[in-house]
Design a protein around this motif. Sequence first.
Motif, short mmCIF file in Angstrom:
data_model
loop_
_atom_site.label_atom_id
_atom_site.label_comp_id
_atom_site.label_asym_id
_atom_site.label_seq_id
_atom_site.Cartn_x
_atom_site.Cartn_y
_atom_site.Cartn_z
N GLU A 202 38.17 31.63 109.59
CA GLU A 202 36.86 31.98 110.13
C GLU A 202 36.02 32.73 109.10
OE1 GLU A 202 36.75 33.85 113.91
OE2 GLU A 202 38.54 32.81 114.60
N GLY A 203 34.73 32.49 109.13
CA GLY A 203 33.78 33.27 108.35
C GLY A 203 33.99 33.25 106.85
N GLU A 204 33.44 34.28 106.22
CA GLU A 204 33.48 34.43 104.77
C GLU A 204 34.50 35.50 104.38
OE1 GLU A 204 31.54 32.60 102.64
OE2 GLU A 204 30.90 31.52 104.45
N ARG B 135 38.70 39.67 111.79
CA ARG B 135 37.75 38.65 112.25
C ARG B 135 36.33 39.18 112.20
NH1 ARG B 135 40.52 35.74 117.49
NH2 ARG B 135 41.75 34.25 116.30
N ARG C 31 35.11 39.23 108.65
CA ARG C 31 34.84 37.89 108.14
C ARG C 31 33.58 37.29 108.75
NH1 ARG C 31 38.89 36.14 105.14
NH2 ARG C 31 38.40 33.94 105.38
N ARG C 32 33.26 37.66 109.97
CA ARG C 32 32.07 37.13 110.64
C ARG C 32 30.82 37.98 110.42
NH1 ARG C 32 34.75 36.18 116.57
NH2 ARG C 32 36.01 34.36 116.06
N LEU D 98 30.32 40.92 111.87
CA LEU D 98 30.02 41.53 113.16
C LEU D 98 30.40 43.02 113.15
CD1 LEU D 98 31.46 38.73 115.48
CD2 LEU D 98 29.06 39.15 114.91
#
Length: 120
Positions: free
Chosen positions: A14-16, A86, A89-90, A92
């Motif tokens: 997920e994500g970067e 998470r 990576r997102r 948030l």
Amino acid sequence: MTDQRRFPASVYREGEEPDPRFSLANERTFLAWVRTALALYAGAFALEALAIPEPMVWRASAAAVFLVLGTIAALQAWWGWRQTERALRRGLPLPGLGAGGVLVVGVVLAAALVAVGMWV
């Protein structure tokens, strides 16, 4: 591009990729929760191993509380690490402290059981 061999893939795909300093700080927090879990387990085993002059029911109850709290701390380590990684990576906001309040109340309860057992 992420390496699909990293565990758990459900987090790393997920994500970067975040700044490594944030991931390493998250890992240190995970390890702190694991140390907390081990300390709670040690407290439970110590209550049963040491010859503390108090009724068995109070000592066993306090040991059971410490065992449950140790398990909660171990689960918090994993869940907290996953949720934080998470979020990093997102991009948030980071999640709040999940089990901290439960552990504080539980340790106070276990200490009260030991104290009451010593006075009974």
